[in-house]
Design an enzyme around this catalytic site. Structure first.
Site, PDB file in Angstrom:
ATOM      1  N   GLU A   1       1.250   4.030   2.825  1.00  0.00           N
ATOM      2  CA  GLU A   1       1.590   3.620   4.184  1.00  0.00           C
ATOM      3  C   GLU A   1       3.111   3.610   4.334  1.00  0.00           C
ATOM      4  O   GLU A   1       3.751   2.563   4.415  1.00  0.00           O
ATOM      5  CB  GLU A   1       0.960   2.260   4.495  1.00  0.00           C
ATOM      6  CG  GLU A   1      -0.567   2.321   4.447  1.00  0.00           C
ATOM      7  CD  GLU A   1      -1.236   0.961   4.540  1.00  0.00           C
ATOM      8  OE1 GLU A   1      -0.510  -0.052   4.666  1.00  0.00           O
ATOM      9  OE2 GLU A   1      -2.479   0.892   4.473  1.00  0.00           O
TER      10      GLU A   1
ATOM     11  N   GLU B   1       0.865  -3.844  11.447  1.00  0.00           N
ATOM     12  CA  GLU B   1       0.217  -2.547  11.304  1.00  0.00           C
ATOM     13  C   GLU B   1       0.878  -1.539  12.240  1.00  0.00           C
ATOM     14  O   GLU B   1       0.879  -1.727  13.455  1.00  0.00           O
ATOM     15  CB  GLU B   1      -1.280  -2.653  11.630  1.00  0.00           C
ATOM     16  CG  GLU B   1      -2.068  -3.577  10.712  1.00  0.00           C
ATOM     17  CD  GLU B   1      -2.395  -2.935   9.368  1.00  0.00           C
ATOM     18  OE1 GLU B   1      -2.020  -1.760   9.167  1.00  0.00           O
ATOM     19  OE2 GLU B   1      -3.025  -3.609   8.531  1.00  0.00           O
TER      20      GLU B   1
ATOM     21  N   HIS C   1       0.870  -1.180   0.000  1.00  0.00           N
ATOM     22  CA  HIS C   1       0.000   0.000   0.000  1.00  0.00           C
ATOM     23  C   HIS C   1       0.906   1.228   0.000  1.00  0.00           C
ATOM     24  O   HIS C   1       1.549   1.525   1.009  1.00  0.00           O
ATOM     25  CB  HIS C   1      -0.922   0.009   1.218  1.00  0.00           C
ATOM     26  CG  HIS C   1      -1.961  -1.058   1.184  1.00  0.00           C
ATOM     27  ND1 HIS C   1      -2.538  -1.596   2.320  1.00  0.00           N
ATOM     28  CD2 HIS C   1      -2.559  -1.700   0.142  1.00  0.00           C
ATOM     29  CE1 HIS C   1      -3.424  -2.514   1.984  1.00  0.00           C
ATOM     30  NE2 HIS C   1      -3.450  -2.589   0.663  1.00  0.00           N
TER      31      HIS C   1
END
EC number: 3.4.17.-
Length: 795
Positions: A358, A523, A355
């Protein structure tokens, strides 16, 4: 005629006539012979002969001091300014606290360009309905237009905006008051959504004025800006004169719904005020610390030019992206002394930036690379016992153009790891293929994909539940250990291990089903920490880089031959799960005896869904790609039918007919016997928790991934599999490692010796001894090359 694929040419561009060869029919038939199959020929997904010559190996050498870096390739629709944008790394000396809302923050009314003045607007941006066709270095041909307004004199205080540089994505700026601007972000190219990341430049600032900026087209209903996250500001004057880089700034921060738009898809606004530090300064705003494709290339160039690091870190090309940018693959391991030692090494696969918005993942990756490439004793030990396969930037195209979530295919790559469209999704197709070949060669102990999270604070992991009793709760040990090694950043309670149907195409689930037990998505928040000593503060670049070190530290804890830490973590996980099950049954008003055997309870029923992004559902394939996928599937089915060997003689056909006739008679006999007896039926079991007393007689669905057979090599069948992975070949007579890690401050709580027979109290950090298990002592110079170590570098 078959075209030869040359480096630097897009797969979608027609090849010149001079790069074309003709193959006679006889030669084409010979190429299909298995005995003549050559590694110099490329074969497609369906294993058909596709006689394109493989690029010479020297062309796959990534970086060289003799040649300049390959400039990024942009879609030909994009305008790119010629200036080089560079930011320094800087760590603020004091903690940057989260913004505390007062409740009196102003909610400005959206005026729009009808009542305001447009001061910056990109001409044409590819949106939904169009698709990527070609790319070139520098993007669009021709003269770069001056999109900023022309200043009327030194007293004109209009801000000059710009975002036509790597990772920039401002679409439009409207001046609605003297010091107030409304901003519209560009959506991901070839889509009409995914607006969250922002990065742009402003010039012609005034020191004593209070400016207000409002982004008007954000798409997520929830954001960390509602709980105190601040935007990032970078002053070029501060960087040049005081060596100060990105810092958190902003007041009157408010995230709210845009009620002026009547479309079906609601928009959300982010507004903040700021005072610039200097007059006539050049400043940048960003959602998070940018890390561009050029930043990565410069870092890898320094590794390639380091005479020591280049001995154990080999840089190669995994593939070319859709736009023709290089996807880098690093293989990091120390040369082995014997073939047996080389074969015993397990693999660890790490990746980032699937992504593109990010950028958190790139900073964690940089911290990992800084440590694993260092001369630290722990880093040397890790290189001795592991082969690291590292993909630092999986989606370079998206990073270059400033996308938040998608590649130039206009789709989220982390929903397409099962794709068969190699030409449309090359980055993840080749990644999956590389890992598939790696699994055939050696066991992969861990796979982790680094991401960023826009709605939750702290750092946490998403994993996969394993219902195989032999490995019950083992996939949770690494996250729990990591939370103990980084207690002020990592939150184990935020981790989740549920495999949802909409996440079946993600990297962690696909790799788990391929046989990697420890398969995770890491994350890292865009905001800050709510745990430990850093509670209430933003994460800095150094915080994220230190997490890369903690990943290495936790790997050594996971593989320590002394199983104290592993056993104690399993006991703590059992207690945590016991309490979670009690809570679940209390909510349902049911009683459950958890003192006996309760490991048959389905963890998927207990686990809540992962709180991921609201764009987690796949958009499916664009029409022009869906047709290609259908054609490939049909072709694959036809080839499977063709693989049935045709019978050459009448004798063979007769024998086949007799076998079929015999099987038909046997089946009729079995059917008759079954009708004469009785057909038993099994009662359907409830889908929720199973009764532990009857668990031994009830069929339990095994949802665990297929385990690699290498786990069971040279192992007695009656011996349980070692949970701490002690199949690693580690000499027992080597010295103990020292406690201190150079360059890092270990944030673990002091560790103590524990009694593994007793379960720990909930929430108490274990007192792990910091003595490391034996390390490799090298009395001789490391070998420059080790031919016995065979590592698949290419997919």
């Amino acid at each position: 005629q078959v075209g030869v694929q040359w480096p630097g040419l897009s797969s979608l561009q027609p090849l010149p006539q001079m790069f074309t060869y003709s193959f006679p029919l006889a030669d084409s038939h010979m190429l299909s012979s298995p005995r003549l199959r050559s590694r110099q020929l490329l074969y497609d997904e369906l294993d058909e002969v596709n006689p394109r010559l493989r690029e010479p190996r020297e062309l796959f050498s990534i970086l060289s001091t003799k040649r300049p870096l390959q400039a990024p390739r942009w879609p030909t629709e994009c305008e790119v300014i010629k200036e080089n944008i560079h930011h320094i790394e800087w760590a603020p000396p004091q903690p940057e606290y989260l913004y505390q809302p007062t409740g009196n923050e102003k909610v400005p009314e959206i005026v729009g360009e009808e009542k305001g003045t447009v001061v910056y607007q990109l001409d044409s941006v590819p949106t939904e309905g169009s698709y990527f066709t070609s790319s070139r270095v520098g993007g669009k041909r021709g003269i770069i237009k001056q999109l900023a307004v022309t200043l009327q004199g030194p007293e004109d205080n209009t801000l000059l905006f710009e975002s036509r540089f790597e990772s920039g994505n401002l679409q439009k700026a409207v001046r609605v008051d003297t010091y107030e601007y409304e901003l519209t972000l560009r959506t991901d190219l070839y889509t009409n959504k995914h607006t969250q990341w922002f990065y742009f430049r402003v010039q012609n600032t005034r020191k004593d004025a209070t400016y207000r900026f409002t982004i008007v087209n954000l798409l997520k209903p929830k954001s960390l800006y509602t709980v105190g996250m601040k935007p990032l500001l970078y002053s070029q004057f501060d960087a040049n004169t005081r060596n100060i880089g990105w810092r958190r700034e902003g007041n009157e921060i408010k995230y709210y719904k845009n009620n002026t738009d009547d479309r079906q898809q609601p928009f959300y606004c982010l507004t903040w005020t700021i005072q610039f530090p200097y007059d006539q300064d050049t400043c940048f705003f960003a959602h998070f610390y940018p890390y561009t494709y050029t930043d990565l290339q410069c870092y890898l160039l320094s590794v390639a030019n380091n005479p020591i690091q280049s001995q154990f870190c080999k840089l190669r090309t995994l593939c070319r992206s859709l736009a023709g940018n290089t996807v880098y693959l690093l293989t990091i391991t120390n040369p082995s002394q014997t073939p047996q030692e080389a074969a015993a090494k397990k693999a660890v696969v790490l990746s980032a930036r699937v992504h593109p918005g990010e950028s958190n993942g790139s900073w964690v990756m940089k911290g990992f690379l800084d440590f694993i490439l260092s001369n630290s004793p722990d880093a040397q030990l890790l290189r001795d016992i592991f082969v690291f396969k590292v993909l630092p930037m999986l989606n370079p195209d998206g990073v270059i153009v400033g996308n938040y979530r998608c590649s130039l295919a206009g789709r989220d790559l982390n929903r397409h790891y099962k794709t068969i469209l190699k030409e449309s999704f090359p980055c993840i197709w080749y990644t999956r293929n590389m890992i598939k070949r790696l699994l055939e060669e050696r066991e992969v102990l861990l796979y982790c994909d680094f991401h960023g999270h826009s709605r939750k604070n702290n750092i946490f992991l998403y994993g996969c539940n394993n219902n195989n009793h032999k490995y019950w709760l083992h996939e949770r040990v690494f996250p729990l250990m990591l939370s103990k090694n980084a207690p002020d950043k990592f939150s184990f309670h935020s981790c989740n291990f549920k495999v949802q149907k909409c996440k079946e195409g993600t990297g962690r689930v696909v790799m788990w089903r391929m046989g990697i037990l420890n398969s995770y998505t890491m994350e890292s928040t865009f905001g800050g920490s709510t745990v430990g000593s850093k509670k209430g503060t933003h994460f800095t670049i150094e915080d994220l880089k230190s997490l890369g070190y903690h990943v290495c530290d936790t790997l050594l804890d996971l593989c320590d031959p002394d199983q104290t830490k592993f056993t104690q973590c399993l006991a703590e996980l059992k207690e945590l799960l016991r309490q979670k099950i009690h809570k679940k049954f209390n909510e349902l008003g049911r009683d459950k005896d958890l003192e006996g055997s309760w490991s048959d309870i389905s963890l998927s029923d207990i686990e809540s869904s992962t709180s991921g992004s609201d764009s987690s559902l796949s958009d499916g394939l664009p029409v022009h790609l869906a047709n290609i996928a259908d054609e490939l599937n049909q072709k694959k089915k036809m080839l499977k039918r063709k693989k049935k060997k045709s019978l050459q003689t009448r004798k063979q056909r007769n024998e086949q007919y007799q076998r079929k006739n015999l099987m038909r008679k046997l089946k009729l006999t079995e059917d008759t016997a079954e009708r004469a007896g009785f057909a038993s039926t099994l009662k359907k079991q409830p889908n929720f928790f199973k009764n532990s007393e009857n668990s031994s007689s009830l069929p339990v669905k095994n949802e665990s991934p297929r385990l690699n057979e290498i786990n069971f090599n040279r192992r007695d069948k009656d011996t349980p599999l070692d949970p701490s992975m002690t199949t690693l070949i580690l000499p027992k007579n080597k010295e103990k490692m020292q406690n201190k890690k150079p360059g890092f401050t270990v944030s673990c709580s002091p560790k103590r010796t524990i009694n593994c027979s007793q379960e720990p109290a909930l929430g108490v950090k274990p007192n792990w001894p910091r003595s490391r298990y034996p390390a490799t002592k090298r009395g001789c110079v490391a070998m420059a090359a080790y031919p016995s170590l065979h590592i698949h570098t290419y997919p």
